[in-house]
Write a protein that holds these residues in place. Sequence first.
Motif, PDB file in Angstrom:
ATOM      1  N   MET A   1       0.826  -1.210   0.000  1.00 49.92           N
ATOM      2  CA  MET A   1       0.000   0.000   0.000  1.00 49.92           C
ATOM      3  C   MET A   1       0.861   1.261   0.000  1.00 49.92           C
ATOM      4  N   VAL A   2       1.987   1.206   0.707  1.00 49.26           N
ATOM      5  CA  VAL A   2       2.911   2.346   0.708  1.00 49.26           C
ATOM      6  C   VAL A   2       3.473   2.577  -0.688  1.00 49.26           C
ATOM      7  N   ASP A   3       3.832   1.504  -1.369  1.00 46.23           N
ATOM      8  CA  ASP A   3       4.341   1.633  -2.742  1.00 46.23           C
ATOM      9  C   ASP A   3       3.279   2.208  -3.677  1.00 46.23           C
ATOM     10  N   LEU A   4       2.039   1.746  -3.508  1.00 43.89           N
ATOM     11  CA  LEU A   4       0.954   2.260  -4.354  1.00 43.89           C
ATOM     12  C   LEU A   4       0.722   3.745  -4.109  1.00 43.89           C
ATOM     13  N   LYS A   5       0.819   4.176  -2.882  1.00 45.71           N
ATOM     14  CA  LYS A   5       0.633   5.595  -2.583  1.00 45.71           C
ATOM     15  C   LYS A   5       1.754   6.433  -3.197  1.00 45.71           C
ATOM     16  N   LYS A   6       2.974   5.912  -3.126  1.00 43.01           N
ATOM     17  CA  LYS A   6       4.081   6.639  -3.752  1.00 43.01           C
ATOM     18  C   LYS A   6       3.878   6.741  -5.257  1.00 43.01           C
TER      19      LYS A   6
END
Length: 372
Positions: free
Chosen positions: A161-166
């Motif tokens: 999810m952190v990667d998707l937000k970035k």
Amino acid sequence: MRKVTRFFWFCSGAHIDTLKKYPIEHNKYVGIGATIFFTALFAALSGGYAMYFVFSGNPLAVVFAILFGLIWGTAIFNMDRYIVSSINKQGTTSQQILQASPRILLAIMIGIVISRPLELKIFDKEIREKLKLAYMKGQHSKIDTLQKTYNQKYGMEMNRMVDLKKERDSLTKDINRSRYELNQEVFGDKTNQTSGVVGYGTYAKQKAGVLQEKQDRLKIVMDELNRMDQYLGDRKNYEGLNSTRLFTDKQLDSLTNIAGFADRNWALGQLSYNTNGTRDLDTYMAQSFIGYLFILFECLPVFVKLMSPTGPYDVAISKLAEANLHLAEKEKERDIEVTDKVYDHHLDTDVEQRKKLITGQSEYDLGRHSYE
């Protein structure tokens, strides 16, 4: 006053008919009896208060507290009365101390048991504050544990999810920049990234295509992000993270009101320590002196009986006990004599009856022979 005096005499375990004959001993046994009575009264209050917290929240908690308080106070009263009345003043000082040692130890234990519930009431306000801090700290620890467990179980999903937000943030910036360059290309603004030709030409179509690809990718990322967010939200509900919150002041007040005897006793023990783990000497001394006071109060009747010199009442009681013992022995001997006489009488009766039977049989045989 006569009734009160006789009542305290009864509490002291004295033999009232004998004590009446020695007025010089009256006040001493009134004091001993009053001490025993008030010790039992404090024991009843202490036991009732402790039982009230055991049944806290029950509609019959007051009834149970009163009933247990009466039973506990009566038991302590009977025990103290026996302890004091059983001390024999006729022996030497060493013998009296040796005789009273088990009773003093028992009195110390009773004093400790009595003092603890009353200490809970005396330090009630401080105990409530300590319980509130403990409950809040426990809730913090619970939330931290749940969060740690959640992070361990769903670490991969959270990293995804952190990667998707970035990627979403990066795409959003690129889309804004590409849209701005497309507008420059359409309106013919000459830059390093545009041709400077007005209209929707080849370069504008290329930039529009790149913009559309980025927008499509952003849509895929947003859908994936929403799906992951929904999944992790459901997992938070399942693990209890969303439903676990810090207590409000009202909730803390409710929790302290229904706190049981064990929690309050623990909080009382923690009052003598500071937050850094060091001993709070003032609180520790206050608690200790209250406990020592009740222990002394419980041992006081025994100490008074030991410290008081042998009086005429003690001598009279000793002689009365010897007389009763002698009388009991005489009665025992008399009972043995009566039993022996009854046994001899029955034995003589049996012998006479046997003689009569033998005589009657002989006369019968003689008459039969004569007839024949």
